[in-house]
Design a protein around this motif. Structure first.
Motif, mmCIF file in Angstrom:
data_model
loop_
_atom_site.group_PDB
_atom_site.id
_atom_site.type_symbol
_atom_site.label_atom_id
_atom_site.label_comp_id
_atom_site.label_asym_id
_atom_site.label_seq_id
_atom_site.Cartn_x
_atom_site.Cartn_y
_atom_site.Cartn_z
ATOM 1 N N MET A 1 0.859 -1.198 0.000
ATOM 2 C CA MET A 1 0.000 0.000 0.000
ATOM 3 C C MET A 1 0.887 1.236 0.000
ATOM 4 S SD MET A 1 -2.665 1.254 2.923
ATOM 5 C CE MET A 1 -3.326 2.903 2.906
ATOM 6 N N PHE A 2 0.584 2.121 -0.892
ATOM 7 C CA PHE A 2 1.340 3.370 -0.998
ATOM 8 C C PHE A 2 0.407 4.562 -0.834
ATOM 9 C CE2 PHE A 2 4.002 0.320 -3.201
ATOM 10 C CZ PHE A 2 5.268 0.655 -2.738
ATOM 11 N N LEU A 3 0.972 5.613 -0.253
ATOM 12 C CA LEU A 3 0.229 6.855 -0.063
ATOM 13 C C LEU A 3 0.810 7.943 -0.950
ATOM 14 C CD1 LEU A 3 -0.021 6.966 3.846
ATOM 15 C CD2 LEU A 3 -1.794 6.204 2.234
ATOM 16 N N LYS A 4 -0.087 8.714 -1.561
ATOM 17 C CA LYS A 4 0.382 9.886 -2.315
ATOM 18 C C LYS A 4 0.751 10.982 -1.317
ATOM 19 C CE LYS A 4 -2.231 9.120 -6.578
ATOM 20 N NZ LYS A 4 -3.221 9.668 -7.522
ATOM 21 N N ILE A 5 1.485 11.959 -1.793
ATOM 22 C CA ILE A 5 2.021 12.990 -0.917
ATOM 23 C C ILE A 5 0.927 13.779 -0.204
ATOM 24 C CG2 ILE A 5 2.214 14.744 -2.731
ATOM 25 C CD1 ILE A 5 4.873 15.612 -1.380
ATOM 26 N N GLY A 6 -0.187 14.038 -0.898
ATOM 27 C CA GLY A 6 -1.262 14.799 -0.274
ATOM 28 C C GLY A 6 -1.904 14.046 0.871
ATOM 29 N N GLU A 7 -2.119 12.728 0.676
ATOM 30 C CA GLU A 7 -2.746 11.921 1.710
ATOM 31 C C GLU A 7 -1.806 11.771 2.905
ATOM 32 O OE1 GLU A 7 -4.970 7.584 2.219
ATOM 33 O OE2 GLU A 7 -4.060 8.154 0.305
ATOM 34 N N LEU A 8 -0.511 11.589 2.638
ATOM 35 C CA LEU A 8 0.460 11.470 3.732
ATOM 36 C C LEU A 8 0.515 12.768 4.541
ATOM 37 C CD1 LEU A 8 2.664 9.833 5.159
ATOM 38 C CD2 LEU A 8 4.306 10.766 3.505
ATOM 39 N N ALA A 9 0.414 13.879 3.850
ATOM 40 C CA ALA A 9 0.437 15.174 4.542
ATOM 41 C C ALA A 9 -0.761 15.300 5.468
ATOM 42 C CB ALA A 9 0.453 16.306 3.523
ATOM 43 N N ARG A 10 -1.934 14.892 4.987
ATOM 44 C CA ARG A 10 -3.146 15.003 5.808
ATOM 45 C C ARG A 10 -3.063 14.103 7.034
ATOM 46 N NH1 ARG A 10 -5.503 15.157 0.713
ATOM 47 N NH2 ARG A 10 -5.955 12.905 0.763
ATOM 48 N N ARG A 11 -2.552 12.892 6.869
ATOM 49 C CA ARG A 11 -2.502 11.932 7.981
ATOM 50 C C ARG A 11 -1.463 12.328 9.046
ATOM 51 N NH1 ARG A 11 -3.386 5.657 6.243
ATOM 52 N NH2 ARG A 11 -5.253 5.939 4.959
ATOM 53 N N THR A 12 -0.407 12.983 8.632
ATOM 54 C CA THR A 12 0.674 13.310 9.587
ATOM 55 C C THR A 12 0.602 14.741 10.106
ATOM 56 O OG1 THR A 12 2.148 13.966 7.773
ATOM 57 C CG2 THR A 12 2.249 11.659 8.514
ATOM 58 N N GLY A 13 -0.243 15.572 9.497
ATOM 59 C CA GLY A 13 -0.333 16.951 9.934
ATOM 60 C C GLY A 13 0.767 17.837 9.367
ATOM 61 N N LEU A 14 1.549 17.320 8.441
ATOM 62 C CA LEU A 14 2.590 18.098 7.787
ATOM 63 C C LEU A 14 2.038 18.735 6.517
ATOM 64 C CD1 LEU A 14 5.566 15.595 8.147
ATOM 65 C CD2 LEU A 14 5.223 17.701 9.426
ATOM 66 N N THR A 15 2.778 19.644 5.951
ATOM 67 C CA THR A 15 2.383 20.262 4.697
ATOM 68 C C THR A 15 3.043 19.530 3.539
ATOM 69 O OG1 THR A 15 4.237 21.817 4.681
ATOM 70 C CG2 THR A 15 2.226 22.499 5.827
ATOM 71 N N VAL A 16 2.413 19.624 2.390
ATOM 72 C CA VAL A 16 3.003 19.037 1.184
ATOM 73 C C VAL A 16 4.356 19.684 0.912
ATOM 74 C CG1 VAL A 16 2.726 18.855 -1.330
ATOM 75 C CG2 VAL A 16 0.768 18.415 0.186
ATOM 76 N N ARG A 17 4.439 20.954 1.168
ATOM 77 C CA ARG A 17 5.703 21.674 0.944
ATOM 78 C C ARG A 17 6.814 21.090 1.795
ATOM 79 N NH1 ARG A 17 6.549 28.222 1.725
ATOM 80 N NH2 ARG A 17 8.754 28.289 1.067
ATOM 81 N N ALA A 18 6.518 20.765 3.066
ATOM 82 C CA ALA A 18 7.534 20.194 3.957
ATOM 83 C C ALA A 18 7.995 18.842 3.446
ATOM 84 C CB ALA A 18 6.976 20.065 5.365
#
Length: 354
Positions: free
Chosen positions: A1-18
């Motif tokens: 299972m892989f997560l796209k950058i946007g979904e990973l950002a939402r789950r971790t509370g980080l920004t896509v930019r970070a």
């Protein structure tokens, strides 16, 4: 299972930019890329990211985090030690600031309507001390001030008012009133320094160099110079029992003229002594030559008179008090002068700056 950058950002509370920045610096590089070039993060990537976030809570730089994660063999002890040292430094700075603020708070409470300038000047004067004194020396001064602050304050105010009156009246530093003022002023500073001639010279330097202290005490460089010259005239009288009338006439022409050059020279010599610089080294050799020339100049170039001044300075404790020269400094500079090639014997002992 892989997560796209946007979904990973939402789950971790980080920004896509970070997350993109982490990829750019190779801190967190996604395991896969989609056919369209999108970043795809797998289980190991997510686990690494959570470790990154955990280490960030320690305020570690990203470079240190990357080193820790990429080097399983070690590095953690060094990084933690650096963090502890940084925190210790921050605690010391915070403690010093707290001490300054408590002192300022006391000053403000003593004033009915303190202004911002009063607050800033008080803080500046406290911070200035760190530029001239070690932590131990500052503690010594604070201890001395706590024990005599109430007694010193009225006398300081009286001396400052007397100084302004004498200057405004055009009184010469040679006048008896000016000499008496200077002797009281130096005695008060020496009491504040706990009788330490080295601290006395540092207090002189601080009062000379810091505009905030000029504003707080009401005594600027011109006032300090007036006191210094008046003290030179007062000390000059102490040589009378050791000199002839002709000698005293020579001293009156030359002695006080050298006054301003002594404090910085004494400070430089003491700095070399504190650093344990060798007396035969180039730095002390240059200072010894200056000391030798200045010492002889105040005797009008008269070697015999100069020898009399040295003899008196060694024998008379009243001549040494407040001069900025203690036994350790005298021995140190004396040794440096003795090592100058072709130095006459009479120059082997230093003399008072005043």
């Amino acid at each position: 299972m892989f997560l796209k950058i946007g979904e990973l950002a939402r789950r971790t509370g980080l920004t896509v930019r970070a997350l993109r920045h982490y990829d750019d610096i190779a801190l967190l590089v996604p395991s896969e890329r989609s056919s369209g070039g999108y970043r795809l993060y797998g289980r190991k990537d997510v686990a690494r990211l959570y470790r990154i976030q955990a280490l960030r809570r320690l305020d570690l730089p990203l470079a240190d985090i990357q080193q820790l994660l990429d080097d399983d063999a070690g590095g953690l002890s060094e990084v933690v030690a650096r963090q502890v040292a940084q925190l210790d430094d921050e605690i010391l700075r915070a403690s010093a600031l707290r001490t300054h603020l408590l002192a300022v708070q006391g000053l403000l409470r003593a004033s009915e309507e303190p202004g911002i300038d009063d607050w800033l000047l008080a803080l500046e004067s406290m911070v200035a001390g760190a530029k001239y004194f070690s932590d131990d020396e500052q503690r010594t001064l604070k201890t001395q001030r706590r024990g005599s602050a109430d007694a010193m304050a009225p006398e300081r105010a009286e001396l400052s008012a007397c100084l302004h009156s004498l200057v405004e009246a055009g009184a010469s530093p040679e006048s008896p009133q000016a000499q008496a003022l200077a002797q009281r002023w130096i005695a008060l500073l020496l009491e504040e320094a706990g009788g330490d001639e080295g601290l006395l010279m540092k207090l002189y330097a601080m009062h000379w160099n810091e505009p905030s202290l000029h504003a707080l005490t009401g005594v600027d460089r011109a006032g300090i110079r007036y006191i210094s010259h008046a003290m030179a005239f007062a000390r000059l009288q102490l040589y009378a029992p050791y000199c002839s009338e002709e000698d005293m006439a020579t001293l009156r022409r030359h002695y006080v003229a050298q006054t301003d050059a002594w404090p910085p020279l004494i400070a430089e010599v003491r700095q070399q002594m504190t650093a344990k610089a060798p007396t035969h080294g180039p730095a002390m050799r240059a200072l010894a030559l200056r000391w030798q020339a200045l010492s002889l100049a105040k005797a009008g170039g008269d070697a015999a008179l100069h020898a009399k001044l040295q003899q008196a300075f060694r024998q008379d404790a009243t001549l040494r008090a407040g001069s900025g020269i203690d036994e350790a400094l005298a021995a140190y500079v004396g040794q440096a002068i003795a090592q100058l090639g072709g130095t006459p014997a009479l120059m082997n002992k230093p003399e008072s700056p005043q």
